[in-house]
Write a protein that holds these residues in place. Structure first.
Motif, PDB file in Angstrom:
ATOM      1  N   ALA A 182      52.913  48.667  29.785  1.00  0.00           N
ATOM      2  CA  ALA A 182      51.595  48.853  29.170  1.00  0.00           C
ATOM      3  C   ALA A 182      50.756  49.888  29.927  1.00  0.00           C
ATOM      4  N   GLU A 183      50.917  49.917  31.278  1.00  0.00           N
ATOM      5  CA  GLU A 183      50.114  50.837  32.106  1.00  0.00           C
ATOM      6  C   GLU A 183      50.388  52.306  31.768  1.00  0.00           C
ATOM      7  N   MET A 184      51.543  52.576  31.133  1.00  0.00           N
ATOM      8  CA  MET A 184      51.824  53.961  30.738  1.00  0.00           C
ATOM      9  C   MET A 184      50.817  54.418  29.677  1.00  0.00           C
ATOM     10  N   LEU A 235      36.498  56.083  24.481  1.00  0.00           N
ATOM     11  CA  LEU A 235      36.099  54.916  25.277  1.00  0.00           C
ATOM     12  C   LEU A 235      37.331  54.031  25.415  1.00  0.00           C
ATOM     13  N   PHE A 236      37.680  53.729  26.652  1.00  0.00           N
ATOM     14  CA  PHE A 236      38.927  53.028  26.946  1.00  0.00           C
ATOM     15  C   PHE A 236      38.595  51.690  27.603  1.00  0.00           C
ATOM     16  N   GLY A 237      39.244  50.612  27.133  1.00  0.00           N
ATOM     17  CA  GLY A 237      39.031  49.287  27.749  1.00  0.00           C
ATOM     18  C   GLY A 237      39.918  49.136  28.966  1.00  0.00           C
ATOM     19  N   GLY A 276      40.947  46.203  35.810  1.00  0.00           N
ATOM     20  CA  GLY A 276      42.097  46.049  34.931  1.00  0.00           C
ATOM     21  C   GLY A 276      41.833  45.023  33.847  1.00  0.00           C
ATOM     22  N   SER A 277      42.919  44.494  33.262  1.00  0.00           N
ATOM     23  CA  SER A 277      42.795  43.649  32.075  1.00  0.00           C
ATOM     24  C   SER A 277      42.485  42.183  32.406  1.00  0.00           C
ATOM     25  N   ALA A 278      42.401  41.878  33.700  1.00  0.00           N
ATOM     26  CA  ALA A 278      41.994  40.537  34.174  1.00  0.00           C
ATOM     27  C   ALA A 278      42.670  39.400  33.402  1.00  0.00           C
ATOM     28  N   ILE A 301      34.372  35.283  29.332  1.00  0.00           N
ATOM     29  CA  ILE A 301      33.469  35.273  30.494  1.00  0.00           C
ATOM     30  C   ILE A 301      33.471  36.596  31.259  1.00  0.00           C
ATOM     31  N   ALA A 302      34.212  37.578  30.776  1.00  0.00           N
ATOM     32  CA  ALA A 302      34.294  38.863  31.490  1.00  0.00           C
ATOM     33  C   ALA A 302      32.931  39.541  31.529  1.00  0.00           C
ATOM     34  N   ASN A 303      32.713  40.284  32.591  1.00  0.00           N
ATOM     35  CA  ASN A 303      31.472  41.047  32.730  1.00  0.00           C
ATOM     36  C   ASN A 303      31.606  42.378  31.960  1.00  0.00           C
ATOM     37  N   ALA A 350      29.804  35.095  35.073  1.00  0.00           N
ATOM     38  CA  ALA A 350      30.283  34.231  36.158  1.00  0.00           C
ATOM     39  C   ALA A 350      30.581  34.996  37.449  1.00  0.00           C
ATOM     40  N   ASP A 351      31.142  36.202  37.322  1.00  0.00           N
ATOM     41  CA  ASP A 351      31.553  36.949  38.519  1.00  0.00           C
ATOM     42  C   ASP A 351      30.384  37.431  39.365  1.00  0.00           C
ATOM     43  N   ILE A 352      29.179  37.471  38.792  1.00  0.00           N
ATOM     44  CA  ILE A 352      28.020  37.952  39.571  1.00  0.00           C
ATOM     45  C   ILE A 352      26.931  36.873  39.676  1.00  0.00           C
TER      46      ILE A 352
HETATM   47  P1  NAD Z   1      41.992  43.322  37.555  1.00  0.00           P
HETATM   48  O1  NAD Z   1      40.979  44.364  37.798  1.00  0.00           O
HETATM   49  O2  NAD Z   1      42.408  43.121  36.165  1.00  0.00           O
HETATM   50  O3  NAD Z   1      41.463  41.921  38.123  1.00  0.00           O
HETATM   51  C1  NAD Z   1      41.191  41.681  39.506  1.00  0.00           C
HETATM   52  C2  NAD Z   1      40.207  40.485  39.608  1.00  0.00           C
HETATM   53  O4  NAD Z   1      38.908  40.909  39.192  1.00  0.00           O
HETATM   54  C3  NAD Z   1      40.583  39.311  38.702  1.00  0.00           C
HETATM   55  O5  NAD Z   1      40.294  38.096  39.353  1.00  0.00           O
HETATM   56  C4  NAD Z   1      39.697  39.498  37.490  1.00  0.00           C
HETATM   57  O6  NAD Z   1      39.397  38.288  36.816  1.00  0.00           O
HETATM   58  C5  NAD Z   1      38.440  40.124  38.102  1.00  0.00           C
HETATM   59  N1  NAD Z   1      37.784  41.008  37.131  1.00  0.00           N
HETATM   60  C6  NAD Z   1      38.191  42.251  36.748  1.00  0.00           C
HETATM   61  N2  NAD Z   1      37.355  42.745  35.825  1.00  0.00           N
HETATM   62  C7  NAD Z   1      36.404  41.815  35.625  1.00  0.00           C
HETATM   63  C8  NAD Z   1      35.253  41.744  34.771  1.00  0.00           C
HETATM   64  N3  NAD Z   1      34.910  42.737  33.936  1.00  0.00           N
HETATM   65  N4  NAD Z   1      34.490  40.612  34.801  1.00  0.00           N
HETATM   66  C9  NAD Z   1      34.805  39.615  35.632  1.00  0.00           C
HETATM   67  N5  NAD Z   1      35.860  39.617  36.463  1.00  0.00           N
HETATM   68  C10 NAD Z   1      36.665  40.703  36.453  1.00  0.00           C
HETATM   69  O7  NAD Z   1      43.257  43.685  38.468  1.00  0.00           O
HETATM   70  P2  NAD Z   1      44.729  43.067  38.500  1.00  0.00           P
HETATM   71  O8  NAD Z   1      44.666  41.571  38.321  1.00  0.00           O
HETATM   72  O9  NAD Z   1      45.355  43.636  39.703  1.00  0.00           O
HETATM   73  O10 NAD Z   1      45.466  43.696  37.239  1.00  0.00           O
HETATM   74  C11 NAD Z   1      45.631  43.029  35.970  1.00  0.00           C
HETATM   75  C12 NAD Z   1      46.328  43.968  35.004  1.00  0.00           C
HETATM   76  O11 NAD Z   1      45.481  45.107  34.732  1.00  0.00           O
HETATM   77  C13 NAD Z   1      47.642  44.546  35.518  1.00  0.00           C
HETATM   78  O12 NAD Z   1      48.555  44.558  34.450  1.00  0.00           O
HETATM   79  C14 NAD Z   1      47.272  45.956  35.958  1.00  0.00           C
HETATM   80  O13 NAD Z   1      48.371  46.834  35.908  1.00  0.00           O
HETATM   81  C15 NAD Z   1      46.226  46.311  34.928  1.00  0.00           C
HETATM   82  N6  NAD Z   1      45.278  47.380  35.341  1.00  0.00           N
HETATM   83  C16 NAD Z   1      44.887  48.224  34.358  1.00  0.00           C
HETATM   84  C17 NAD Z   1      43.962  49.215  34.663  1.00  0.00           C
HETATM   85  C18 NAD Z   1      43.515  50.140  33.562  1.00  0.00           C
HETATM   86  O14 NAD Z   1      43.671  49.800  32.404  1.00  0.00           O
HETATM   87  N7  NAD Z   1      42.924  51.285  33.862  1.00  0.00           N
HETATM   88  C19 NAD Z   1      43.422  49.320  35.952  1.00  0.00           C
HETATM   89  C20 NAD Z   1      43.814  48.390  36.913  1.00  0.00           C
HETATM   90  C21 NAD Z   1      44.749  47.417  36.599  1.00  0.00           C
END
Ligand code: NAD
Length: 352
Positions: free
Chosen positions: A85-87, A67-69, A277-279, A287-289, A329-331
């Motif tokens: 980090a993305e690597m 399970l990956f975050g 991604g890591s938002a 507050i993440a979903n 909050a996002d929904i």
């Molecule tokens: P992101 O998906 O992290 O966020 C985009 C937008 O969506 C932001 O406003 C964020 O707050 C919102 N969001 C995302 N997930 C959410 C959740 N669970 N609940 C509520 N809101 C949410 O994309 P980004 O900002 O382009 O990337 C941020 C970082 O994440 C970068 O370093 C990117 O390289 C990395 N990233 C990692 C992965 C992965 O781990 N597989 C995938 C995509 C991006």
């Protein structure tokens, strides 16, 4: 006792993983498991200078499912490409030889208003994008940039081996048998030879699945039809690059990035993660979903362990929680009960 590896990663990864664990714990009686937690991404860079340490790789390969975050964030953006980090995610996909990426898009009726499309265009949408992950222009050789300034040329090679196409086609057809028995294969065979082979091999594999309906669609048309009549699609089978683009397009239909899960499958391994991604903009605020992460646990029960019953319980738990008005909050929708990440996870876990 099943053996799981948890890789929370960075940013909101740790926050949503805690909620996935609540769900695993709530179903522990039906699915006994032991889990270890390891570092990946920026968290691993901080601890040992590498985004995908050997210890993490060894445990990932030994686990029945990972399970990956999420990984990444501004703190590590200045690092050279191979140490970013993305690597962490790219490294683990390669090490585990994950060749099939599955992204289901299912809409929750009470969140219809969040979709950028009008309700009439999204009613009844339930599709899954099956994307090939190891071939195509992303890995084909030769590749590079040659020539002098003013006369430079950049090139990549779209390349697919028959075996790669067969493998992912079988994944799509088998999955379709569990669903509405329809596969739409995406290509650009009108101009690309590699895509002509894709189409031919998918059709050959289809001969072994006469109960599944197969259609073919050019990628440009598919990008339109996904918006105009998404409900007609069941399994959308794509090569790597087209799937990269179309799966992001399809995920928008659901209304928030925070809602969608994914699975990446190899011959012997599997990894489950939310699509976002890591938002960094909301990390640490609680507050993440967590729904995308929790629905990734549902995919794990079904695809790695054949436990459709548990997957269904998780999906119903999420659906009930949303139907009863709980919202991160996002929904948020008018009249919704606003909760934080932890409360959302607890509400879902309590309905299992
Ligand atoms: P992101 O998906 O992290 O966020 C985009 C937008 O969506 C932001 O406003 C964020 O707050 C919102 N969001 C995302 N997930 C959410 C959740 N669970 N609940 C509520 N809101 C949410 O994309 P980004 O900002 O382009 O990337 C941020 C970082 O994440 C970068 O370093 C990117 O390289 C990395 N990233 C990692 C992965 C992965 O781990 N597989 C995938 C995509 C991006």
């Amino acid at each position: 006792m099943h053996k799981l590896l948890l890789l929370p990663g960075d940013g909101i990864g740790t926050e949503i993983m805690a909620e996935a664990v609540k769900v695993l714990d709530a179903l522990r009686q039906d699915f006994p498991f032991e889990c270890e937690t390891e570092l990946v991404g920026g968290a691993a860079i901080d601890a040992c200078g590498l985004p995908f340490p050997d210890k993490t790789r060894d445990k990932a390969l030994a686990a029945e499912a990972v399970l990956f975050g999420t990984v990444g964030g501004p703190k590590w953006d200045h690092m050279p490409t191979e140490k970013r980090a993305e690597m962490g995610i790219l490294g683990i996909r390669k090490a585990m030889q994950l060749y099939a990426n599955l992204r289901p898009i299912d809409l929750f009726p009470e969140l219809e208003s969040l979709s950028p499309l009008k309700a009439e265009f999204i009613k009844g949408v339930s599709l899954i994008v099956v994307r090939e992950l190891t071939g195509d222009v992303y890995f084909g050789r030769p590749r590079g940039v040659t020539g002098e300034n003013g006369n430079r040329e950049g090139f990549n090679t779209m390349r697919y081996h028959e075996d790669e196409i067969k493998r992912i086609a079988h994944t799509a057809f088998k999955l379709a048998r569990e669903r509405r028995k329809k596969v739409c294969s995406i290509d650009k065979s009108n101009v690309l030879e590699a895509m002509g082979l894709w189409k031919a091999v998918v059709s050959e594999v289809h001969a072994g699945y006469p109960d599944v309906e197969l259609s073919h669609m050019y990628v440009d048309n598919a990008s339109m039809q996904l918006i105009r009549r998404a409900a007609d699609f069941d399994v959308v089978l794509t090569p790597n690059m087209f799937g990269d683009i179309l799966s992001d397009e399809a995920s928008v239909l659901a209304g928030s990035l925070g809602l969608s899960p994914s699975a990446s499958l190899g011959e012997n391994n599997a990894l489950y993660e939310p699509i976002h991604g890591s938002a960094p903009d909301i990390a640490g605020k609680g507050i993440a979903n967590p729904v995308g992460m929790i629905l990734s646990v549902a995919m794990m029960y079904e695809l790695s362990f054949g436990r459709k019953d548990l997957a269904q319980r998780v999906r119903e738990g999420v659906a009930k929680t949303l139907a009863e008005g709980y919202r991160t909050a996002d929904i948020m929708t008018p009249g919704g009960k606003k909760v934080n990440t932890s409360e959302m996870g607890s509400q879902i876990a309590s309905r299992l």
